[in-house]
Design a protein around this motif. Structure first.
Motif: not given
Length: 63
Positions: A29-35, A41-55
């Motif tokens: 969320f800190t990195a999302l603010q200045p974008l 949207g693209a950043y959120c998709v990337l982070k969602t994929v990362e979260l699934v990987y971490l899970l």
């Protein structure tokens, strides 16, 4: 990524996962603010994929 593992995890929690505050979510969320809005949207998709990987990882995020 083992999507079957993610599905199993989600089913154990009635299809939901609530993440506790942690360094991953805080930094996301800190990195999302200045974008610019059009890139968020693209950043959120990337982070969602990362979260699934971490899970799916050996040391999953605490939920």
């Amino acid at each position: 990524m083992d999507l079957a593992q993610v599905k199993k995890l989600m089913l154990r929690h009635d299809g939901c996962v609530a993440l506790k505050a942690n360094t991953w979510s805080e930094s996301t969320f800190t990195a999302l603010q200045p974008l610019p809005v059009e890139q968020r949207g693209a950043y959120c998709v990337l982070k969602t994929v990362e979260l699934v990987y971490l899970l799916c990882s050996v040391h999953p995020l605490p939920i």
